[in-house]
Design an enzyme around this catalytic site. Sequence first.
Site, PDB file in Angstrom:
ATOM      1  N   THR B 162       0.946  -1.216  -0.006  1.00 30.18           N
ATOM      2  CA  THR B 162       0.053  -0.223   0.044  1.00 30.18           C
ATOM      3  C   THR B 162       1.085   1.215   0.123  1.00 30.18           C
ATOM      4  OG1 THR B 162      -1.838  -1.130   1.182  1.00 30.18           O
ATOM      5  CG2 THR B 162      -1.806   1.286   1.180  1.00 30.18           C
ATOM      6  N   GLU B 446      -6.957  -5.471   3.459  1.00 23.01           N
ATOM      7  CA  GLU B 446      -6.900  -6.602   2.403  1.00 23.01           C
ATOM      8  C   GLU B 446      -8.072  -6.304   1.208  1.00 23.01           C
ATOM      9  OE1 GLU B 446      -5.175  -9.625   1.968  1.00 23.01           O
ATOM     10  OE2 GLU B 446      -3.686  -8.992   3.525  1.00 23.01           O
TER      11      GLU B 446
END
Lengths: 673, 673
Positions: B162, B446
């Site tokens: 990320t 997720e």
Amino acid sequence: MATDTPVRDQVSDGSGSATRSGRYAQPEVDLEALTDLLDGRYADVRRLVRGQLAEHADILLDAETMSRADYRERVKDVLVEMAGSGHTGLGFPTEYGGGGDIGASIAAFETLAMGDLSLMVKAGVQFGLFGGAILQLGTKHHHDAYLRKLMSGELLGCFAMTETGHGSNVQALGTTAVYDPATQEFVVDTPTELARKDYIGNAAAHGELAVVFAQLEVDGEGHGVHAFVVPIRVDGEPAPGVTIGDDGLKMGLNGVDNGRLWFSGVRIPRENLLDRFASVSPDGVYTSPIESKNRRFFTMLGTLIQGRVCVGGAGINAAKVAITIAVRYGLVRRQFEASSEAEEDILLDYGLHQRRLFPLLARTYGLHFAQQDLASALHDVLTGVNEDEHFQRELESTAAGTKALGTWHATHTIQECREACGGAGYLAENRFAALKADSDIFTTFEGDNHILLQLVAKGLLTDYASEFEDMNQLDMVGFVAGLAVDTVVEKTRAWQMLQRVKDLLPGGDDWDQEAGLLDPDYQVAMYRFREEHTVSSCARRLKRGMDNGMAPGEVFSRVQDHVIAAGRAHMERVVLEAFVDKTREVPEGSDLRVALTLLCDLQALVGIEQDAAWFMQHGRLSAQRAKAISREIGSLCRKIRPLARVLVDGLAVPEELLRSEQLIGAVRGPVAG
Amino acid sequence: MATDTPVRDQVSDGSGSATRSGRYAQPEVDLEALTDLLDGRYADVRRLVRGQLAEHADILLDAETMSRADYRERVKDVLVEMAGSGHTGLGFPTEYGGGGDIGASIAAFETLAMGDLSLMVKAGVQFGLFGGAILQLGTKHHHDAYLRKLMSGELLGCFAMTETGHGSNVQALGTTAVYDPATQEFVVDTPTELARKDYIGNAAAHGELAVVFAQLEVDGEGHGVHAFVVPIRVDGEPAPGVTIGDDGLKMGLNGVDNGRLWFSGVRIPRENLLDRFASVSPDGVYTSPIESKNRRFFTMLGTLIQGRVCVGGAGINAAKVAITIAVRYGLVRRQFEASSEAEEDILLDYGLHQRRLFPLLARTYGLHFAQQDLASALHDVLTGVNEDEHFQRELESTAAGTKALGTWHATHTIQECREACGGAGYLAENRFAALKADSDIFTTFEGDNHILLQLVAKGLLTDYASEFEDMNQLDMVGFVAGLAVDTVVEKTRAWQMLQRVKDLLPGGDDWDQEAGLLDPDYQVAMYRFREEHTVSSCARRLKRGMDNGMAPGEVFSRVQDHVIAAGRAHMERVVLEAFVDKTREVPEGSDLRVALTLLCDLQALVGIEQDAAWFMQHGRLSAQRAKAISREIGSLCRKIRPLARVLVDGLAVPEELLRSEQLIGAVRGPVAG
């Protein structure tokens, strides 16, 4: 892709019946005018408080970095400093240096909810609960002794009502206060562990006095719960006979020193009974202007209604912060390529994102206006402008219901907005962490929300009969069941409402098909119909259960969800009407009116959509029309999209309080909208 | 008043058509048998982990009392200690000392969610994300170098995917890794502030290595996102060219050291590319067994599916803790006099309280069983038992959907349970504070839940076509719109489902009226019908939008909520079927079967009730039948009431983890039920 041009909207939506006459022209909203409208009568005090919050914005950081003990001190210090500016004393009588303006004091308090919520709650404990109890339950003697000192923050106090074993059911409290005529004192005791006072703000560290709610006993006779002023700390140490505990770490609000209190033979002078509604003579004769014990109790509680009004307002204002951050984030954050391969789309251009946030924005507006009406009504009652008893009972009910809706809205909005900000929303600096943790308890404060909606329903079922407040659940079941079969509905509030629906919609049962979805009369009529029907159906169920020989408790348990639904339906109607009324105050044809109407329509239709099954089951919504409503909601969202920024800016949350540098500041992309 | 005697239930409910043949006999559930059923195949490992959590229960207190820095160290220490017991290595190959059992490793991980969630997340980062990436994306060379050391906790690492600017849209990451053939190194850089790695667990304090996802560039050509092993710390200090930041205080999970990473010309050897799916030769030739860039990317991501399975399971297990505490509190807490004037009623005897908690309990069971099926399917795929490609794609979709449902369920359940525990629920010692704050981010972990449901729908709309994974939103709209008019439904998954509904219910459109509400075939058919209809309606809308000349992005935006609804409808069906199947495994006529069936029926009917408007709009539910369903739900709740204690005890949350002395321990009244 988000900005609907008028033509495309007409073409692609095709919900001709639902759109207003003619073409839709994109309104331009004047930010200042919008904020003025929202601020209303108390714009000055709201601005003052917003300015103070901005000035003290660093407390939001202190909340994260300081030890719990230091944070508590910091909150206390800011509280005392703010007290100097006068807005925390707005609700107190002018003869003691107060503002003599309840409405202004509520506006000031609820605005505090944009900042650190520990500070707000501490203010609520001190000036609302403790100060309010002294003011409302005490008499001149107590006012002279305490008001000036508590308004300045020199004297900090507690509101010691809740016990470990009893929250919402205040009448069943265990603490006792027994009158001893020999010494002209009351002796206060905690008879069992479940009767210890719990979750009491200002108790663990700062409170000197507590207003303690206890079962009064005089000469062997119990007179029910009364309030007493009990010193709990002397020179920082627990007073003799008082044991003080700390509630320890809480989910949030850790700047407030919640604690526990145990009393063991604590003696207080006879004058410490707050004696507006009952007194005990030196030789031990109990007298009260209110004969019924129940009635007296609820009259006492009724004077404390301001607490509920304030908590509801706090929820609504906390929601403003969350929706502001989420909408602004949605305007700068890009995600995935949906319109073209070249560039990711602005998050708020996604239909789903609009669907998640705009109904919450609309509801925030609606609740804000309903809360304004409520505060104004409360002001009139407390200042004696309106002395109608029925009006007062209705007001209590509306206060309970607005508190329930406003605080649930806060919980829900903060959660959805956090999720809409993804991982960034999880970082403490972006405010959601504290907002979520601090506001969580609002749904329990001042009465569990479900219990409060039951109270609303009880009022409707008994048409706020004079016995209304006295009734517990068993009494209420009995009252309704006691009505003759044919009058069960007529005797309830439902009947009047049914009549009003018929007046509004004289066209009979076809009205549902004829009215436009965006006609506020149609929308309100739908809400009214639901209210009428759920209330009368509740009444019938209660009666039928009793008639079938079930025990009242079992009847109540089985009908309880219908009772809650009735209370909720009533409140949803109240909120929608407040929104519609406010919209109608704005000059017709003005851009501001157009914009507000978009939000109001959205609020109205989302409410119908969410309960579409009910409306369909009760013959008020066809499958086709339900689908048209969902389409119209999508269309409204697309029209609101270009107004999103000004509509959240109108809520006037100071930039300093948004923090969220990472969310909407430093990482700012090209600003859209 | 809660225990329904058979006779009374029949009389007062009167829903004859809905009740099973004959009288209802109160089942007696054997606790051990129930727990065994829930524990399933991995009972041993679940018991082992529960035992360890109970042993380390004091970490729940440490989380509240320690400084953030100390708490991080404490979590790390417990993690390393647990690693010694072996259960954190269950998912790794036996040749490196692992357990070689994916199913067992998921069972172990999700059970960790009953304890401190920072510990669980830190374990997930280390063994699931970091370890999983090395295992799944690396080859023998990497396995030899890292697996043993990371399994023991000697080597701690990060999963650096990320970035501040990109979460769910991984393909658009900004970090670059450029191959330099001169030195046979990759040069890793953070080109913009938005491309810094963010929210990376183990980054701020403990990680030595990071698996960094970056855009690979070889000889001027971009090959998309690949994973590289990058040392980020040497002797506790940031490695040369690496800047490390701390994400600071978070809403929760403060025992995990989330941080930010910036790379500036960081050189790593060629061998540090995790090269299972692509490699670069010394002289700079890029090769991959998978030709399509998109396909390669999604194949890579697909191997990391275990993370989603684990987070979903974590949500479900966190919900178990909340529902256990709330139900047990409801069994000891008394409130108001409803049955008699003499004594207050047990909270759980109130119909509303049952209505609030039991559907959550039922759903917890349903999701638990669905999660078990999912973990089992994953085990089969990862161990090569099932190599069917279509099955694999479906599995990815189910993993995404179960994660969304499981984590939303956690958020919702924890909130409702906190409110059901009133003020006591707000005290940190009663677990809700940490549960709520820590689990909040699961809905984002997720992949954002909405994005995940979109993924589910994409699979259904394309029938998991081989191109399925490659498609972005634009592609998907194009794919569906590209189908011939008549085949739009047949080409989608919807067609098969429609056929199956017809097979199940050959009686035509009247089946809705004939089947009993408690007939699982009826329930499943309703869910299947909704799934089929929402999927095919989505397909039609997408196609119609394109046919009408709207841009694909606009079409997608407008249909997005239908897309999400289709994904959700599919997953609700999957969960219900898992529950029904599990119930059918239990011997017919046994008390356990009766009890489980009550929960399963409740789960099924509440799902229909919540979406009643949809079913009515689509002609599958009459108003009368909808009311019968609501009545049946009330009846099911009353039947579950006497089983409530054993049904939560069956979830097997260790007493030590409940804490809540104040809630269900010291303040314990006479235990009911």
